[in-house]
Design a protein around this motif. Sequence first.
Motif, PDB file in Angstrom:
ATOM      1  N   TRP A  81       0.832  -1.223   0.000  1.00 31.62           N
ATOM      2  CA  TRP A  81       0.000   0.000   0.000  1.00 31.62           C
ATOM      3  C   TRP A  81       0.859   1.263   0.000  1.00 31.62           C
ATOM      4  O   TRP A  81       0.543   2.230  -0.697  1.00 31.62           O
ATOM      5  CB  TRP A  81      -0.901  -0.042   1.247  1.00 31.62           C
ATOM      6  CG  TRP A  81      -1.561   1.263   1.575  1.00 31.62           C
ATOM      7  CD1 TRP A  81      -2.709   1.754   1.041  1.00 31.62           C
ATOM      8  CD2 TRP A  81      -1.110   2.234   2.520  1.00 31.62           C
ATOM      9  NE1 TRP A  81      -3.004   2.988   1.597  1.00 31.62           N
ATOM     10  CE2 TRP A  81      -2.032   3.304   2.509  1.00 31.62           C
ATOM     11  CE3 TRP A  81      -0.003   2.315   3.374  1.00 31.62           C
ATOM     12  CZ2 TRP A  81      -1.889   4.431   3.318  1.00 31.62           C
ATOM     13  CZ3 TRP A  81       0.141   3.440   4.186  1.00 31.62           C
ATOM     14  CH2 TRP A  81      -0.791   4.472   4.144  1.00 31.62           C
TER      15      TRP A  81
ATOM     16  N   ILE B   5     -17.658  -1.848  -3.541  1.00 28.41           N
ATOM     17  CA  ILE B   5     -16.904  -1.059  -2.564  1.00 28.41           C
ATOM     18  C   ILE B   5     -16.013  -0.040  -3.275  1.00 28.41           C
ATOM     19  O   ILE B   5     -15.814   1.073  -2.787  1.00 28.41           O
ATOM     20  CB  ILE B   5     -16.079  -1.969  -1.634  1.00 28.41           C
ATOM     21  CG1 ILE B   5     -15.580  -1.165  -0.434  1.00 28.41           C
ATOM     22  CG2 ILE B   5     -14.929  -2.645  -2.366  1.00 28.41           C
ATOM     23  CD1 ILE B   5     -14.980  -2.025   0.667  1.00 28.41           C
ATOM     24  N   CYS B   6     -15.508  -0.401  -4.443  1.00 27.55           N
ATOM     25  CA  CYS B   6     -14.696   0.536  -5.243  1.00 27.55           C
ATOM     26  C   CYS B   6     -15.586   1.610  -5.871  1.00 27.55           C
ATOM     27  O   CYS B   6     -15.175   2.763  -6.023  1.00 27.55           O
ATOM     28  CB  CYS B   6     -13.948  -0.211  -6.324  1.00 27.55           C
ATOM     29  SG  CYS B   6     -12.983  -1.614  -5.718  1.00 27.55           S
TER      30      CYS B   6
ATOM     31  N   GLN C  32     -11.209  -5.996  -8.032  1.00 29.29           N
ATOM     32  CA  GLN C  32     -10.140  -6.634  -7.264  1.00 29.29           C
ATOM     33  C   GLN C  32      -9.339  -7.615  -8.108  1.00 29.29           C
ATOM     34  O   GLN C  32      -8.120  -7.754  -7.912  1.00 29.29           O
ATOM     35  CB  GLN C  32     -10.736  -7.351  -6.053  1.00 29.29           C
ATOM     36  CG  GLN C  32     -11.339  -6.425  -5.011  1.00 29.29           C
ATOM     37  CD  GLN C  32     -12.809  -6.132  -5.251  1.00 29.29           C
ATOM     38  OE1 GLN C  32     -13.286  -6.206  -6.394  1.00 29.29           O
ATOM     39  NE2 GLN C  32     -13.541  -5.778  -4.206  1.00 29.29           N
TER      40      GLN C  32
ATOM     41  N   VAL D  13      -6.279   7.350   1.412  1.00 34.84           N
ATOM     42  CA  VAL D  13      -7.122   6.157   1.426  1.00 34.84           C
ATOM     43  C   VAL D  13      -6.306   5.046   2.081  1.00 34.84           C
ATOM     44  O   VAL D  13      -5.466   4.417   1.458  1.00 34.84           O
ATOM     45  CB  VAL D  13      -7.561   5.779  -0.003  1.00 34.84           C
ATOM     46  CG1 VAL D  13      -8.382   4.491   0.003  1.00 34.84           C
ATOM     47  CG2 VAL D  13      -8.355   6.917  -0.624  1.00 34.84           C
TER      48      VAL D  13
ATOM     49  N   CYS E  71     -10.773   1.791   4.382  1.00 31.92           N
ATOM     50  CA  CYS E  71     -11.381   0.687   3.625  1.00 31.92           C
ATOM     51  C   CYS E  71     -11.948  -0.394   4.543  1.00 31.92           C
ATOM     52  O   CYS E  71     -13.036  -0.917   4.303  1.00 31.92           O
ATOM     53  CB  CYS E  71     -10.366   0.070   2.676  1.00 31.92           C
ATOM     54  SG  CYS E  71      -9.908   1.141   1.286  1.00 31.92           S
ATOM     55  N   HIS E  72     -11.228  -0.706   5.608  1.00 37.12           N
ATOM     56  CA  HIS E  72     -11.656  -1.819   6.468  1.00 37.12           C
ATOM     57  C   HIS E  72     -12.581  -1.358   7.598  1.00 37.12           C
ATOM     58  O   HIS E  72     -12.880  -2.152   8.499  1.00 37.12           O
ATOM     59  CB  HIS E  72     -10.440  -2.576   6.986  1.00 37.12           C
ATOM     60  CG  HIS E  72      -9.746  -3.340   5.905  1.00 37.12           C
ATOM     61  ND1 HIS E  72     -10.224  -4.549   5.435  1.00 37.12           N
ATOM     62  CD2 HIS E  72      -8.651  -3.038   5.149  1.00 37.12           C
ATOM     63  CE1 HIS E  72      -9.428  -4.978   4.461  1.00 37.12           C
ATOM     64  NE2 HIS E  72      -8.475  -4.081   4.264  1.00 37.12           N
TER      65      HIS E  72
ATOM     66  N   CYS F  52     -13.220  11.633  -0.820  1.00 35.92           N
ATOM     67  CA  CYS F  52     -12.637  10.397  -1.349  1.00 35.92           C
ATOM     68  C   CYS F  52     -11.113  10.424  -1.331  1.00 35.92           C
ATOM     69  O   CYS F  52     -10.486   9.408  -1.612  1.00 35.92           O
ATOM     70  CB  CYS F  52     -13.147  10.133  -2.765  1.00 35.92           C
ATOM     71  SG  CYS F  52     -14.817   9.431  -2.808  1.00 35.92           S
TER      72      CYS F  52
ATOM     73  N   HIS G 284      -2.220  -5.204  -2.315  1.00 33.99           N
ATOM     74  CA  HIS G 284      -2.699  -3.849  -1.997  1.00 33.99           C
ATOM     75  C   HIS G 284      -1.850  -2.770  -2.685  1.00 33.99           C
ATOM     76  O   HIS G 284      -1.676  -1.676  -2.161  1.00 33.99           O
ATOM     77  CB  HIS G 284      -2.727  -3.649  -0.479  1.00 33.99           C
ATOM     78  CG  HIS G 284      -3.863  -4.367   0.194  1.00 33.99           C
ATOM     79  ND1 HIS G 284      -4.004  -5.736   0.146  1.00 33.99           N
ATOM     80  CD2 HIS G 284      -4.924  -3.905   0.905  1.00 33.99           C
ATOM     81  CE1 HIS G 284      -5.090  -6.096   0.816  1.00 33.99           C
ATOM     82  NE2 HIS G 284      -5.668  -5.007   1.276  1.00 33.99           N
TER      83      HIS G 284
ATOM     84  N   HIS H 188      -3.438   5.185  -3.648  1.00 35.86           N
ATOM     85  CA  HIS H 188      -4.330   5.259  -2.489  1.00 35.86           C
ATOM     86  C   HIS H 188      -3.611   5.905  -1.308  1.00 35.86           C
ATOM     87  O   HIS H 188      -4.172   6.771  -0.628  1.00 35.86           O
ATOM     88  CB  HIS H 188      -4.827   3.866  -2.114  1.00 35.86           C
ATOM     89  CG  HIS H 188      -6.045   3.451  -2.874  1.00 35.86           C
ATOM     90  ND1 HIS H 188      -6.771   2.319  -2.575  1.00 35.86           N
ATOM     91  CD2 HIS H 188      -6.681   4.012  -3.933  1.00 35.86           C
ATOM     92  CE1 HIS H 188      -7.797   2.211  -3.402  1.00 35.86           C
ATOM     93  NE2 HIS H 188      -7.743   3.220  -4.250  1.00 35.86           N
TER      94      HIS H 188
ATOM     95  N   HIS I 299     -16.572  -6.387   0.740  1.00 38.54           N
ATOM     96  CA  HIS I 299     -15.138  -6.269   0.484  1.00 38.54           C
ATOM     97  C   HIS I 299     -14.639  -7.244  -0.575  1.00 38.54           C
ATOM     98  O   HIS I 299     -13.468  -7.202  -0.963  1.00 38.54           O
ATOM     99  CB  HIS I 299     -14.354  -6.448   1.782  1.00 38.54           C
ATOM    100  CG  HIS I 299     -14.376  -5.223   2.648  1.00 38.54           C
ATOM    101  ND1 HIS I 299     -15.520  -4.802   3.298  1.00 38.54           N
ATOM    102  CD2 HIS I 299     -13.414  -4.318   2.955  1.00 38.54           C
ATOM    103  CE1 HIS I 299     -15.255  -3.706   3.983  1.00 38.54           C
ATOM    104  NE2 HIS I 299     -13.992  -3.387   3.784  1.00 38.54           N
TER     105      HIS I 299
END
Length: 491
Positions: free
Chosen positions: A109, A227-228, A263, A171, A176-177, A145, A293, A114, A222
């Motif tokens: 990530w 979700i996106c 995803q 992000v 997200c979680h 966002c 990620h 993000h 998820h």
Amino acid sequence: MARGPAYEKTGRQQALRIAMAVVSIFCVLQHSPAWPAAAGAAKSADSAPCIIDPLYNAGNVDCGVAIDRKKSPFYPSRMTTADGGLLSSGMFDPPELCKGCHPEIYNQWKGSMHSNAWNDPVYLALMRQSSKATGGLTDNLCIGCHTPIGVTTGEATPGGEKMGKLAKNGVQCDFCHNISATIGVGNGSFVLTPRKYGRPLKFGPFKDARSPYHDTAYSELHTMSEICGTCHNVTHPTNRIPLERTYDEWKDSPYPAAGIGCQECHMTPGPGYVKNPGRAAIGGKERENIFTHYFVGGNTTVTAMLGSEKHARLAVEMLQGAARMELISARNVRPGATATVVIRVHNSGAGHKLPTGFPEGREMWVDFRALDGEGKELYRLGRIDGEGRLEEGAASFKVVLGDDEGKIIDLEVWKASRILHDSRILPRGYADVTFDFQVPADLTGNLTIKADLCYHSFSQAFVDLLMGKEAPKVQTVVMTTLTGQAEVAPP
């Protein structure tokens, strides 16, 4: 007198017609210059167009925008929380804490778009111009966002003066979680629930996940593209023009029926869906597939600019797996004649339009050249000029927005009220482009045709206009190349 089912049905139908007529009359009056509130409305933030909450078939209608600013502190973003109010930053964990148990996921990530959603200098420059031009009316929509935690905690401002370190992570994991549900598609239509019963709670794709630190909850959301879609559809908050429609483009494509969602392309080790066995956490269960990620997309310039060459490289790889070209025909290739070459450009690897997203910037085009037998260039169409603009007349694939007068919007997307042109290629679709050029009268042998399919996250002219001396150098990505031969016929 007894009244049967037919009578009752007729009565319900009449009542429904009356109700619909009342709504219709209200709509007409509300949009009419004679409506008493109209004069004042033109001066206020709540001015037209009037968007009426759907009364019928409401479960199947999503108008794409926030309807009532009085009900949400986050308007015009559609984001909300479990109780509809502000949250505190203490409810969220920083990504570095998550790294303790999820080091590999954290490292993927970190450096992604993000993770840099707030720090992206191109976004910051455009968002601040928009805020200034609209008197702050677009702030929550854009920022919602790009730093959703910053908005739900009330810290976020265009200048970032009141924002803590946590909110500037963009992000991040605890956004997200902590999404527990959606209330529609686009404009930040997510519900955040970071804590329940006073304890940290994380939502994820595994039904048997356990953590020594936080509560876990299985979330089918998820595992889904929806979700996106909460952020990757953007609608103008007042006139409802579809500014970005990445989620809808996927939804209307053949990909959902094939079981391929966001995803499966953007959270895998490389281009194309490849399963990634492993563990989501230290000490966690061995899984058949762990989504990566990296969140790889099409932005190569900003990731490199902010120091992640790996994410920039992955973006190039994704772009190079998205399209292919084929030579359809080369006609009238004779000395002194006007030759016609047709090239077909296929969207062979993207589950949305190609290109997609950010309408002011994303552009794909064909850089076409015709060469003689010795490699001398006889004709070219598709150059980038000294100001960073694509040559006029080039075969380009992009969406062009316009204002109320039909003028092209280069930068001020908040003024957009219509789509003037959209030449982007549908998923698993193609576009044929034609090139006409004069063949030299003395040409013999073979004519070589070369074409590069090129891509810009945004043009150099765009970032120069937006950022001036601070503008980054934009990378041109060659997505695929076509080379062909055409025999020159006798005169």
